[in-house]
Write a protein that holds these residues in place. Structure first.
Motif, PDB file in Angstrom:
ATOM      1  N   GLU A   1      67.794  79.194 -25.620  1.00 59.17           N
ATOM      2  CA  GLU A   1      66.746  78.229 -25.865  1.00 59.17           C
ATOM      3  C   GLU A   1      65.452  79.033 -26.093  1.00 59.17           C
ATOM      4  N   GLY A   2      64.903  78.913 -27.174  1.00 62.85           N
ATOM      5  CA  GLY A   2      63.686  79.558 -27.625  1.00 62.85           C
ATOM      6  C   GLY A   2      62.590  78.638 -28.281  1.00 62.85           C
ATOM      7  N   VAL A   3      61.525  79.254 -28.657  1.00 62.89           N
ATOM      8  CA  VAL A   3      60.203  78.407 -29.032  1.00 62.89           C
ATOM      9  C   VAL A   3      59.968  78.764 -30.549  1.00 62.89           C
ATOM     10  N   LYS A   4      59.511  77.584 -31.288  1.00 59.12           N
ATOM     11  CA  LYS A   4      59.175  77.608 -32.688  1.00 59.12           C
ATOM     12  C   LYS A   4      57.717  77.524 -32.616  1.00 59.12           C
ATOM     13  N   GLU A   5      56.607  78.337 -32.876  1.00 62.69           N
ATOM     14  CA  GLU A   5      55.306  78.028 -33.035  1.00 62.69           C
ATOM     15  C   GLU A   5      54.923  78.028 -34.543  1.00 62.69           C
ATOM     16  N   LEU A   6      53.917  77.106 -34.976  1.00 63.88           N
ATOM     17  CA  LEU A   6      53.318  77.106 -36.017  1.00 63.88           C
ATOM     18  C   LEU A   6      51.782  76.870 -36.045  1.00 63.88           C
ATOM     19  N   LYS A   7      51.158  78.091 -36.348  1.00 61.10           N
ATOM     20  CA  LYS A   7      49.815  77.946 -36.282  1.00 61.10           C
ATOM     21  C   LYS A   7      49.169  77.504 -37.617  1.00 61.10           C
ATOM     22  N   GLY A   8      48.315  76.771 -37.660  1.00 57.52           N
ATOM     23  CA  GLY A   8      47.409  76.178 -38.647  1.00 57.52           C
ATOM     24  C   GLY A   8      47.580  74.933 -39.148  1.00 57.52           C
ATOM     25  N   ARG A   9      48.612  74.118 -38.292  1.00 59.89           N
ATOM     26  CA  ARG A   9      48.702  72.694 -38.537  1.00 59.89           C
ATOM     27  C   ARG A   9      49.743  72.197 -37.545  1.00 59.89           C
ATOM     28  N   ASP A  10      50.023  70.939 -37.181  1.00 55.47           N
ATOM     29  CA  ASP A  10      50.883  70.510 -36.339  1.00 55.47           C
ATOM     30  C   ASP A  10      52.308  70.531 -36.686  1.00 55.47           C
ATOM     31  N   LEU A  11      53.196  70.905 -35.750  1.00 54.47           N
ATOM     32  CA  LEU A  11      54.607  71.180 -36.076  1.00 54.47           C
ATOM     33  C   LEU A  11      55.422  69.809 -36.109  1.00 54.47           C
ATOM     34  N   GLU A  12      56.294  69.661 -36.936  1.00 54.59           N
ATOM     35  CA  GLU A  12      57.078  68.498 -37.181  1.00 54.59           C
ATOM     36  C   GLU A  12      58.592  68.840 -36.935  1.00 54.59           C
ATOM     37  N   ALA A  13      59.347  67.933 -36.357  1.00 57.18           N
ATOM     38  CA  ALA A  13      60.764  68.230 -35.924  1.00 57.18           C
ATOM     39  C   ALA A  13      61.680  68.323 -37.283  1.00 57.18           C
ATOM     40  N   GLY A  14      62.441  69.312 -37.026  1.00 55.14           N
ATOM     41  CA  GLY A  14      63.379  69.665 -38.182  1.00 55.14           C
ATOM     42  C   GLY A  14      62.878  70.588 -39.245  1.00 55.14           C
ATOM     43  N   GLU A  15      61.639  71.037 -39.007  1.00 52.34           N
ATOM     44  CA  GLU A  15      61.035  71.830 -40.277  1.00 52.34           C
ATOM     45  C   GLU A  15      61.651  73.033 -40.357  1.00 52.34           C
ATOM     46  N   PHE A  16      62.022  73.597 -39.414  1.00 49.69           N
ATOM     47  CA  PHE A  16      62.527  75.017 -39.500  1.00 49.69           C
ATOM     48  C   PHE A  16      63.788  75.209 -38.705  1.00 49.69           C
ATOM     49  N   THR A  17      64.572  76.096 -39.582  1.00 45.76           N
ATOM     50  CA  THR A  17      65.875  76.439 -39.286  1.00 45.76           C
ATOM     51  C   THR A  17      66.288  77.571 -38.546  1.00 45.76           C
ATOM     52  N   PHE A  18      67.084  77.812 -37.612  1.00 47.03           N
ATOM     53  CA  PHE A  18      67.465  79.230 -36.719  1.00 47.03           C
ATOM     54  C   PHE A  18      68.978  79.336 -36.856  1.00 47.03           C
ATOM     55  N   LYS A  19      69.456  80.551 -37.063  1.00 43.59           N
ATOM     56  CA  LYS A  19      70.904  80.700 -36.826  1.00 43.59           C
ATOM     57  C   LYS A  19      71.304  81.861 -35.936  1.00 43.59           C
ATOM     58  N   LEU A  20      72.419  81.628 -35.179  1.00 36.58           N
ATOM     59  CA  LEU A  20      72.879  82.570 -34.189  1.00 36.58           C
ATOM     60  C   LEU A  20      73.912  83.205 -34.731  1.00 36.58           C
ATOM     61  N   TYR A  21      73.692  84.770 -34.459  1.00 37.18           N
ATOM     62  CA  TYR A  21      75.122  85.340 -35.087  1.00 37.18           C
ATOM     63  C   TYR A  21      75.599  86.330 -33.785  1.00 37.18           C
ATOM     64  N   ASP A  22      76.800  86.708 -33.993  1.00 35.88           N
ATOM     65  CA  ASP A  22      77.631  87.599 -33.084  1.00 35.88           C
ATOM     66  C   ASP A  22      77.333  88.938 -33.436  1.00 35.88           C
ATOM     67  N   SER A  23      77.768  89.726 -32.577  1.00 38.45           N
ATOM     68  CA  SER A  23      77.416  91.318 -32.790  1.00 38.45           C
ATOM     69  C   SER A  23      78.161  91.805 -34.178  1.00 38.45           C
ATOM     70  N   GLU A  24      79.010  91.106 -34.547  1.00 36.21           N
ATOM     71  CA  GLU A  24      79.623  91.429 -35.807  1.00 36.21           C
ATOM     72  C   GLU A  24      79.074  90.633 -37.045  1.00 36.21           C
ATOM     73  N   GLY A  25      77.972  90.039 -36.906  1.00 33.21           N
ATOM     74  CA  GLY A  25      77.242  89.419 -37.951  1.00 33.21           C
ATOM     75  C   GLY A  25      78.001  88.010 -38.310  1.00 33.21           C
ATOM     76  N   ASN A  26      78.995  87.340 -37.528  1.00 36.76           N
ATOM     77  CA  ASN A  26      79.418  86.107 -37.811  1.00 36.76           C
ATOM     78  C   ASN A  26      78.400  85.199 -37.489  1.00 36.76           C
ATOM     79  N   LEU A  27      78.373  84.034 -38.172  1.00 34.04           N
ATOM     80  CA  LEU A  27      77.363  83.151 -37.904  1.00 34.04           C
ATOM     81  C   LEU A  27      78.129  82.023 -36.922  1.00 34.04           C
TER      82      LEU A  27
END
Length: 397
Positions: A36-62
């Motif tokens: 679990e992590g945190v998304k910060e947006l400086k300059g305006r309010d954050l909206e749900a679903g605005e930004f996307t994050f991907k988790l990869y293993d050590s071999e680069g597999n998504l």
């Protein structure tokens, strides 16, 4: 078991299958972790679903894709480790993961291009217990910070109209004044009468947020010498509204509209010409203009042809007097004329107007007497000039 008949028994053991094998199994618990992590947006309010994050293993597999919620939380699904699938014969193993943010195309947003590394060390204590140690040890396991910037501007402009004259470039000046009375900028008109202030720029960046409402005034700068022109006293109250479009632009609007400011001045004209009582133009009369305090401003001597304009010598909102200070031979002096000029440039004067639009200053011709040829006729001596305050005139200021 068999009875031998002699008081003994014989027991024979038979195995099925004949050669049995015994196997022991080592069983452990499963262990799970959550990223679990945190998304910060400086300059305006954050909206749900605005930004996307991907988790990869050590071999680069998504492994998984996740998005932020309205509070900025980013959470991937639970990962479970087992002895059989993940450790096998080993008693300790470390797993490495990478979290990346996907750069998008949101207007005004600068995306965080850093990557976050998370390691999970799974251990078997030999007593059937698996444990998982996550690094970083404390939440949030990752933080991505984006910045938002927006800007916008507006240009205020208007038009200058000059009634009764030809407008020239730079002839008139205009001021933009802020709410505290400070002159922000002074500009002058172009040859076509337009005037334009520099763009007013607004931003939302680096902690500066210009969204809101601003008030200004636009007015004509009236010079100290106002002779010849009736200046407008019109002042525009202007409201500027700045809003964030949330796409990197600021909406900047003006009320009244940004290009709707118009100022009209009027050229003062006080045309006069000298006539006799036969409606013929008269030469040789000197006409003098005085201000309301009796000070002489300018004099003109008639040429029997063209009129003269006192307009360039008078100001709107004031009172003046026209007097004849030299009378042509054989004529009587006309009575002084008092007139006023209204603030809008209207001239209030009780005189007739000729075809050229000039006010008629009329002297009466002195009648000629029938006189014997040998009788001496003295010349007509002009009357002395009358002063502004009266003299031989029954018209006063």
């Amino acid at each position: 078991v068999t009875d031998n008949g002699d008081g003994t028994m014989t027991a024979v053991v038979k195995y099925s299958p004949e050669d049995p094998t015994f196997e022991n199994y080592y069983v452990t618990n499963d262990v799970s972790v959550e990223f679990e992590g945190v998304k910060e947006l400086k300059g305006r309010d954050l909206e749900a679903g605005e930004f996307t994050f991907k988790l990869y293993d050590s071999e680069g597999n998504l492994l998984e894709t996740a998005q932020n919620d309205a509070t900025g939380k980013v959470k991937f699904s639970t990962i479970t480790y087992t002895k059989a699938d993940d450790l096998g014969a080993e008693t300790e193993k470390t797993f490495t993961y990478t979290v990346k943010e996907t750069s998008g195309s949101l207007g005004g947003v600068t995306y965080d291009t850093n990557e976050a590394t998370i390691t999970v060390t799974v251990k078997d204590d030999g007593e059937g217990n698996l444990t998982a140690e996550v690094t970083p040890a404390e939440a949030p396991l990752f933080t991505f910070t984006n910045t938002y910037e927006a800007e916008g501007e507006i240009t205020l402009s208007g038009t200058k109209v000059l009634e009764g004259g030809e407008l020239t470039e730079g002839q008139f000046s205009f001021e933009l004044v802020d709410k505290d009375g400070n002159v922000v900028e002074t500009v002058s008109n172009a040859a076509d009468g337009t005037f334009t202030f520099s763009a007013l720029k607004y931003v939302k960046k680096d902690g500066q947020d210009d969204t809101g409402t601003y008030t200004y005034k636009i007015r004509e700068k009236i010079p100290e010498d106002k002779k010849g022109i009736a200046y407008t006293d019109k002042v525009y109250d202007v409201t500027i509204t700045v809003k964030d479009n949330k796409d990197g632009t600021l909406s900047v609007t003006s009320d009244p509209d940004a290009g709707s400011f118009s100022f009209t001045n009027k050229v003062l004209k006080v045309l006069v010409n000298k006539y006799n009582d036969s409606n013929k133009k008269l030469k040789g009369a000197t006409i003098t203009l005085y201000d309301e305090n009796g000070a002489e401003i300018v004099s003109w001597t008639s040429d029997g042809k063209e009129p003269f304009d006192f307009g360039p010598y008078v100001e709107a909102g004031k009172k003046y007097m026209i007097k004849e200070t030299k009378v042509p031979k054989g004529y009587t002096r006309f009575k002084p004329v008092v007139f006023t000029v209204d603030p809008d440039g209207t001239v209030n004067i009780s005189l007739k107007v000729d075809k050229q639009g000039a006010y008629k200053l009329i002297d009466k011709e002195i009648p000629k007497e029938d006189t014997p040829p040998d009788k001496y006729i003295p010349p007509v001596v002009p009357l002395p000039p009358t002063d502004v305050n009266g003299g031989n005139s029954n018209t006063g200021m």
